[in-house]
Design a protein around this motif. Structure first.
Motif: not given
Lengths: 158, 83, 286, 747
Positions: C78-83, C88-94, C119-123, C172-178
């Motif tokens: 639900e935390h928009a700024a975190l997402g 990647g972290i949020v999708e892993a935790a989700n 799931d959340s640990v690698p992220a 800036p110009r960073s991204g993560d994914a899990y």
């Protein structure tokens, strides 16, 4: 065995019960409060038949301790009827034959209600993922998803 | 007329290996009684449960069921179980 | 079983430190109650940390994000700024369990449970997350990758409690994914998983971190895989090298959830796919 | 007797409408009472101690410490139960499965049980019971169990006079298969394996037993057959049948798994010993370990055909495991394997094999899905070899009226042909497929049963109608039966209420299995309603003081016929009921029937899948079920059966399996690792109901509940082969198995 007295709110009513500290909320609800609508299908959070809300969040009552309910608000399937009227989800589940044996139905209703409160117009996929924590072995989910879609539509009209 | 009574293979040892038998009976019950009389080893099999297919329709229980005189086929098979 | 509800982390640490029997922390309870149900543990003390204010919020500052130890998965979603900063972290935790589990489960619980398949640990490790640890007498901050030492084992001393997880400020110009593989679409445990976190400079990968889950006793940081894509625009050759490095870094087991062969191969496949998603999230075009 | 069961073509008024089910409101409000929802004053909690070993001699059970624990009221072991050794084998097996006698035969086999004042005390007591085991070698794989040096599970099982694990060999077929294969242009021979699955009902087994010191007792239980439970429990425990009242709770799914007793005799024995009510609820872990899953199998299938598509011969060698006690599962596989086809030369052999696993129970069209997987996969392979579409190949060889079924008898009118023609016309077959997607189809067969049935129909003083039935309602049958009564009596649906009677209120009813609920209770309800109509006419005649022959019943009212009576206004059911006291007393209708001839049933399924070639993951994109249902009384619940069966088949095909370790212990005893499909795994499941009337039911009803689980395994296997180019021969087709097949094909 250590027992504690728990004061909580269930479906809007102030309720007190005493339970051992290691008892699950599911067992407290079923065996001490007398609300057997939430079912134990697995006891390990894998089937969703014991879905209730805890301060508005959807949880498995089998993964919450009874003592944790102290001072908090619980919502169960027994609280879905308001002023003697069925919730639109309950109406649509019956109308769309979304239940066969019915053991999973209370959990589905609580989960679907939580979903529609957050997202009044979910897509089919959103419904399917939101209900993925609720196992049904009879229906193949087809009529359940359709009933939730119909209830969402009905609720948007109001 | 005497309908032929065919047997599934697992029942044949009880009727001295015959694949089919000629026997006159008006009902399933009468057929079973005559079978048990002619082949004593069939009695246990009948007790354990036999289903009877008369012209393709399977009867498991009703021994009063009539065997039509013009029945093309009477077939004895194991009594089965469902889910 | 004693049930305690301390209101400070230090108080919790002291309770746990003093307990002579079987003591457990209760946050979401989604692992603890299962173990109690299965008779795998019979606690003499359960310390419910959900009454500790310092653990309850997600806060954003110039230094990054701080996620309290009792923040549940649903609250992270639900935390928009975190997402936005750490999708990647949020999708892993989700991905930890169903919506019901999300209403309770926490990243810190996921970490401290010590499962190789968490799931959340690698992220978190890919993101360079740190854990704020509170003991009876002192606080310390440790990189998340130093917490889990083996299946079900952590480096936390008796009585130490993780109060929060911090994530660095997002460049800036960073991204993560899990990404993970599970037999079902939901309600499952990762058979193999991969997290990628990267930063771009003019479309070229400048920094990267690649972490695999469920392929070894603990999450694996694959430095060679990161190296394979740094300095590239994630062309096919770089991706193949990344996949090969990931497969080479696997040291999995055969178990009821998957085979050595399968985990080894699919680790590379997932790492490639996660890298592409992270690259696009960082603003790169493939 | 004497009722005309023949189908009578007619216009229905409310049969076929989608009315609301009577139990719906209780089930959406949480009021419905299932097995674990009952309470009795003074009740104790029952718990079962289970073997941690796959195979072991029980040398000693020391209950002395547990007995002394405060709050423990009764402990039982096999010593507290009758020793049936040497008597009826079937009953002995049931009892020894409920409680091990001398030897634990599988991981989870019950060895002792406790009743205590609460859950915590009962659990504590289990820990205090010390069992000394002597481990024996074990075998859990069906093929290994057939090897000559395999550990022997049951001493009484012999083959050629020697101890063996092969408890039965059943052969079916006709013609000369050697000659048939000699005629074939193409022969395909393939071996297959399927892993063990569980019915996966969401409600664990649960009961509340209450036995008094005078030998009378009550059992509240979740079951598919409370009358059969009464027979078995009273026989095992030496109770008088009439003194044991069994009440069926609402049932939270069964699918065959609740046709057998597991812990119920133990709960009764505990209650008898403690002289208090005992509630015994299985945990999910126990359900997986120690209820009755389906067989794992190993099969060799061989089909020969001519270039024109005619099958010349077909064989199936089937090896099914029964768990630790003999069953008929291999036999059923052998009977159903080729039931869809018209074959001149066919031979099937079913082996029933014992292993150290729980006693196998029925699971929806038991044994048919596995054999169909082998046969229907091979059918596609043969079609490919001769260059014919798999659908046309099936149409060419489909069984029809007059075909000698591979299991023996000659078919009457049957529906396999129409389902295949419906497949041909279905838009699903023309839908475009994308990359990595493939389409498959397969057929399935199931027998369907009827059985002993008995109903009471009572008309209340206000003219409302109550139907009491003895079959349980697994999926909406109370709605269907109320519809039938309303149709027969010509009254509104709302005026009829169907209830399930306990064993004290009705005659014996067979277990609700074999898709018989609506078929057989429906038949009895029709006759009971007609019986009641006879009474209503008599009462109307009395009220009018005219001959009963001058009274007709139609549209819910009695009307006097003939010019003489034209001044008499029709009498409603309520009007007649109101005068019942003065016209002869309560008005009722009854029926007892052996409802044979539920009508064999056929289905054809179409399935589209997408396979991820890099991970082997399979997603069901589209699924269509076409099945002959006979007359659909309540179409919603017929569709529900089709969809539910298909979903179970999909789970079986892709992910579900019992995983045993090298130690013979079951490793996945929960819903996390025994993966039944979740909502997001499935698409909507399209259904097409074909209504080919059953000639042996007044309304043309057939059993519908089971057949839909038969085709999915093969339909998905065939779809995967088109999507990924690999032929899967091992169920479940999990991602690791598919990926390995893809990689092996590349290499």
């Amino acid at each position: 065995m250590t027992g504690v007295l728990v004061s909580t709110t269930i479906n809007g009513d102030a309720v007190q019960f005493a339970c051992p500290t290691d008892e699950t909320l599911l067992d407290s609800l079923r065996n001490r409060v007398g609300l057997t609508g939430a079912k134990e299908g697995c006891g390990t959070g894998d089937c969703g038949a014991c879905s209730v809300t805890l301060d508005g969040r959807l949880v498995c009552a089998c993964l919450v301790l009874g003592v944790e309910a102290n001072g908090r608000e619980i919502g169960t399937v027994e609280g879905l009827v308001e002023d003697g009227k069925l919730h639109p989800l309950q109406e649509k589940f019956i109308e769309h034959a979304a239940l066969q044996c019915g053991i999973c139905t209370p959990g589905f209703l609580v989960a679907a209600k939580t979903l529609l409160e957050k997202n009044p117009k979910p897509s089919e996929e959103q419904i399917r993922y939101a209900l993925a924590g609720n196992l049904c072995r009879c229906t193949g989910y087809d009529k359940i998803v359709r009933a939730v879609q119909a209830a969402a539509k009905e609720m948007r009209k109001k | 007329m005497m309908p032929r009574i065919s047997l599934t293979s697992s029942l044949r040892d009880a009727v001295d290996g015959a694949e089919s038998i000629e026997l006159h009976a008006e009902t399933i019950g009468e057929m079973f009684a005559k079978l048990a009389e002619r082949y004593p080893r069939m009695a246990d099999r009948i007790d354990a449960g036999i289903a009877v297919a008369i012209d393709g329709q399977i009867y498991r229980d009703d021994w009063n069921t009539k065997i039509p005189a013009d029945a093309a086929e009477v077939f004895l098979m194991p009594r089965i179980q469902g889910g | 079983m004693r049930y305690e509800t301390p209101t400070t982390t230090k108080e919790a640490a002291t309770l746990l430190h003093k307990e002579k029997g079987q003591a457990h922390i209760l946050a979401g309870g989604t692992d603890l109650l299962v173990r109690m149900k299965m008779g795998m543990t019979e606690p003499t003390l359960v310390v419910d940390i959900k009454h500790i204010p310092a653990m309850q919020a997600i806060t954003k500052s110039a230094a990054g994000f701080k996620i309290g130890a009792t923040v549940c998965g649903a609250a992270m979603t639900e935390h928009a700024a975190l997402g936005k900063a750490w999708p990647g972290i949020v999708e892993a935790a989700n991905l930890i369990g169903s919506d019901q589990i999300q209403g309770r489960c926490t990243m810190v619980g996921n970490l401290c449970n010590g499962s190789p398949a968490a799931d959340s640990v690698p992220a978190m490790i890919a993101a360079g997350a740190k854990a704020i640890i509170v003991g009876k007498d002192k606080r310390r901050t440790v990189a998340v990758d130093k917490i889990v030492t083996g299946p079900g084992k952590t480096s936390l001393a008796k009585g130490e409690v993780i109060e929060a997880i911090t994530l660095p400020a997002r460049l800036p110009r960073s991204g993560d994914a899990y990404l993970r593989f599970t037999p079902r679409t939901e309600m499952d445990i990762a058979v193999v998983s991969a997290a990628v976190n990267l930063t771009l400079q003019r479309g070229v990968v400048k920094t990267a971190r690649v972490v695999l889950g469920a392929v070894a006793p603990t999450a694996v940081i694959v430095a060679k895989a990161a190296k394979a894509i740094i300095g590239t625009k994630l062309d096919d050759e770089a991706l193949e090298k990344l996949a090969a490095a990931c497969s080479a870094a696997c040291n999995p087991i055969d178990d009821k959830r998957g085979t050595i062969e399968y985990r080894t191969k699919v680790a590379g496949v997932l790492a490639k796919r996660a890298a592409k998603i992270a690259y696009q999230r960082a603003g790169g075009t493939l | 007797m004497g009722h005309d069961t023949n189908y009578q073509d007619r216009e229905f008024k409310i049969i076929g409408t989608r009315v609301k089910r009577p139990d719906g409101i209780d089930k959406v409000t949480g009021r419905a009472k299932y097995g674990a929802d009952a309470f009795a004053p003074g009740q104790l909690v029952g718990k079962v101690l289970r073997s941690p070993h796959a195979h072991a001699i029980i040398q000693k059970i020391d209950i002395s410490k547990a007995e002394k624990l405060a709050g423990v009221k009764a402990i039982i072991t096999s010593a507290d139960l009758p020793d049936l050794t040497g008597s009826n084998r079937g009953m002995t097996d049931i009892l020894e499965n409920c409680m091990a006698r001398g030897r634990a035969l599988y991981h989870g086999h019950a060895v002792a049980a406790v009743a205590a004042i609460d859950e915590q005390t009962a659990k504590q007591a289990l820990k205090l019971i010390k069992v000394t085991y002597k481990l024996l070698p074990h075998v859990t794989d069906v093929d290994e169990a057939m090897l000559p040096d395999a550990p022997i599970i049951q001493d009484f099982v012999l083959q050629d006079g020697k101890p063996s694990n092969i408890a039965g060999i059943s052969t079916f077929g006709h013609g000369d298969v050697d000659a048939g294969f000699a005629e074939a242009d193409v022969i395909v021979e393939k071996s297959y394996k399927t892993e063990q699955t569980h019915q996966g009902y969401i409600e664990p087994h649960a009961c509340l037993a209450n036995v008094s010191s005078d030998g009378s007792g009550e059992l509240w239980v979740t079951t598919q057959g409370h009358f059969s439970f009464r027979v078995v429990c009273s026989t095992l425990l030496g109770l008088d049948m009439a003194k044991l009242k069994v009440t069926s709770s609402e049932i939270g799914g069964g699918f065959g798994g609740k046709t057998h007793v597991w812990t119920e005799p133990l709960a009764l024995a505990l209650s008898r010993k403690a002289n208090r009510p005992v509630k015994l609820v299985m945990t999910r872990d126990e359900v997986f370990k120690a209820s009755g899953p389906t067989s794992s199998t190993s099969m060799d299938i061989k089909i020969g055909a001519k270039k024109d598509g005619t099958i010349t011969a077909a064989t199936a060698m089937l090896r099914y495991q029964d768990g630790a006690f003999p069953g008929i599962w291999g036999m059923l596989g052998a009977m159903t394997a080729y039931a869809c086809y018209d074959l001149k030369n066919v031979k099937t052999v079913g082996h029933d094999v014992l292993v150290n696993r729980p006693k196998v129970a029925a699971y929806r069209a038991p044994s048919a899905p596995m054999a169909a997987f082998g046969v229907e996969s091979t059918m596609d392979l043969v079609a490919n070899e001769i260059g014919m579409s798999p659908l046309d190949f099936r149409i060419k060889n489909a069984a029809k009226e007059g075909t000698q079924a591979s299991y023996g008898p000659v078919y009457g009118p049957i529906g396999i042909g129409p389902t295949l023609e419906a497949v041909k016309k279905h838009p699903h077959m023309r839908a475009k497929l994308k990359k990595n997607q493939g389409r498959g189809m397969a057929c399935g067969f199931w027998f369907n049963f009827g059985g002993q049935t008995c109903v009471d129909l009572n008309i209340g003083p206000d003219g409302t109608v109550s139907l009491t039935i003895g079959t349980i309602d697994v999926g909406g049958s109370r709605a269907s039966l109320s519809l039938i009564v309303a149709e027969e009596l010509g009254i509104p649906y709302d005026q009829v209420r169907t209830n399930i009677g306990d064993t004290a209120s009705l005659g014996h009813n067979d277990t609700t299995e074999g898709s018989r609920g609506t078929f057989s209770s429906g038949m009895a309800a029709i006759f009971a309603a007609r019986d009641a109509v006879g009474v209503l006419r008599e009462r109307a005649a009395k009220m009018w003081d005219i001959p009963v022959d001058d009274v007709v019943w139609a549209d819910g009212v009695a009307t006097a016929t003939g010019a003489k009576h034209s001044n008499l206004p029709p009498l409603t059911l309520a009007a007649i009921a109101a005068k019942a006291a003065s016209t002869g007393g309560p008005i009722a209708g009854h029926n007892e029937v052996v409802a044979d001839n539920a009508g064999v049933s056929f289905a054809s399924h179409i399935c589209d899948v997408e396979v991820d070639p890099e991970t082997g993951s399979t997603k069901i994109i589209r699924y269509t079920v076409i099945q002959d249902a006979g007359k659909a009384i309540h179409p919603d619940y017929v569709e529900g059966q089709f969809q539910g069966g298909a979903a179970q088949g999909i789970g079986w095909a892709l992910n579900e399996e019992y995983i045993y370790g090298a130690d013979g212990c079951l490793q996945n005893t929960g819903f996390l690792d025994y993966r039944i499909p979740v909502c997001s795994d499935l698409p909507f499941i399209d259904t097409q109901i074909l209504e080919i009337p059953n000639p042996n039911h007044p309304y043309g009803v057939r059993g519908v509940g089971e057949t839909s689980i038969v085709p999915p395994l093969a339909a998905i296997g065939n779809a995967v082969s088109h999507a990924a180019g690999v032929r899967m021969t091992h169920i479940p087709m999990s991602a690791p198995r598919i990926l390995k097949a893809i990689d092996d094909a590349k290499a």
